[in-house]
Design an enzyme around this catalytic site. Structure first.
Site, short mmCIF file in Angstrom:
data_model
loop_
_atom_site.label_atom_id
_atom_site.label_comp_id
_atom_site.label_asym_id
_atom_site.label_seq_id
_atom_site.Cartn_x
_atom_site.Cartn_y
_atom_site.Cartn_z
N ARG A 114 15.58 15.59 0.19
CA ARG A 114 15.61 15.66 1.65
C ARG A 114 16.72 16.63 2.06
NH1 ARG A 114 11.34 13.96 1.32
NH2 ARG A 114 10.35 12.14 2.30
N GLU B 295 13.38 21.53 9.93
CA GLU B 295 12.19 22.17 9.36
C GLU B 295 11.16 22.46 10.44
OE1 GLU B 295 12.51 20.21 4.90
OE2 GLU B 295 11.23 19.24 6.39
N HIS C 24 9.30 23.33 1.86
CA HIS C 24 9.00 21.89 1.78
C HIS C 24 7.59 21.65 1.24
CE1 HIS C 24 10.08 17.71 3.55
NE2 HIS C 24 9.35 17.60 2.45
#
Length: 314
Positions: free
Chosen positions: A237, A266, A288
């Site tokens: 994370r 993000e 990601h």
């Protein structure tokens, strides 16, 4: 049949159409590619079941949906849902677990190997013609090191961390780990304290959830502990690593390199310091995506389907 609303199918990719269409067996389904905060209430006002990946579901949104009985998160983390409010309103919340272990582990090593072995540099050397112009059969450049014999530190030894540990062991590394919960997870690997993990690991890979204990867990003090030849990998994370401190550690040679798949905000913002490292080759970035192999996404949708079917039948 219950009304099912998918709020952000674009997070699941465009190659799982068949798996998404299967949900029509469970109810009247509406699919939205994406949903902004201003659009949520209107889109879910008649929904009995909401399916979300990253769209935030607040108490106000739940309260506005008189028929809502189930929120299904197409992810493991449920921090985008007000769980306290859901409990108060007797709305069931389901998530998905253990669907991406192989995918994240594979991406972890893909990034690590690419960074350690300088794959892009060697590829460029050949394609640019520079290799052809040389007089030697080889071009070593800055060379690369082996994983074998290295100390491989893992932060968080859950399903994904354990799989990474197994692969690291297969490469010949010595695996140690730090438990953010304080619980010993696996007797096969040595449990160490935070200082030992950071000061003795050649490679550190993060696989813990983001919570009060892990927010900004890796920052200036931790980078000072790390050997100057060490590499940090974060496919866990974004908020676990202080990005400004990581950029500084790379620019001042406190560590040798980093591979990062997740970010505090993000998508990554244009002013993120990780985008302007003095030597760009020290860092490898991906959007990601470690969780998202096709197999993992199919498994995720299978779990989501089962979660809805279970509540429908109860």
């Amino acid at each position: 049949m219950p009304k099912i609303v998918f709020l952000d199918t674009n997070t699941l990719g465009n190659d799982v159409h068949e798996e998404l269409q299967r949900f029509k067996n469970l109810g009247d389904v509406i699919y939205y590619d994406s949903t902004t905060a201003n659009e949520i209430t209107d889109k879910v006002k008649n929904a009995e079941i909401i399916v979300t990946n990253k769209v935030v579901i607040t108490k106000e949104i739940m309260a506005s949906c008189s028929q809502l009985k189930l929120i299904v998160v197409t992810a493991t983390g449920t921090n985008n849902v007000d769980l306290t409010a859901a409990k108060e309103l007797e709305i069931v919340v389901k998530n998905a677990v253990n669907y991406s272990s192989e995918s994240v582990a594979q991406q972890t090593f893909a990034m690590l190997l690419s960074l350690m072995n300088g794959i892009h540099t060697y590829d460029s050397r050949v394609k640019s013609g520079q290799y052809s112009e040389g007089t030697s059969f080889t071009w070593i450049g800055n060379s690369f090191s082996e994983i074998a014999g290295k100390r491989f530190g893992i932060i968080g030894l859950g399903n994904i961390g354990t799989r990474v540990a197994e692969i690291a062991t297969a490469f010949g590394a010595e695996v140690i780990y730090y438990s953010t919960s304080g619980i010993s997870r696996n007797e096969k690997y040595k449990l160490v304290d935070k200082e030992e993990l950071f000061s003795t690991s050649d490679i550190i890979s993060i696989h813990s959830p983001l919570n009060d204990k892990t927010a900004n867990f890796v920052g200036e003090e931790e980078f000072k502990l790390m050997p100057t030849s060490s590499i940090l990998i974060n496919t866990g994370r974004g908020g676990i690593v202080n990005e400004s401190d990581l950029a500084n550690a790379l620019n001042t040679n406190e560590i040798a390199g980093a591979a990062v798949d997740v970010f505090a905000v993000e998508p990554i913002q244009e002013n993120n310091p990780l985008l302007s490292i003095d030597v760009p080759g020290k860092i490898l970035l991906s959007p990601h995506v470690a969780w998202a192999s096709k197999e993992a996404r199919k498994k995720l949708l299978e779990i989501t389907y089962a979660n809805i079917k279970e509540v429908n039948q109860s």
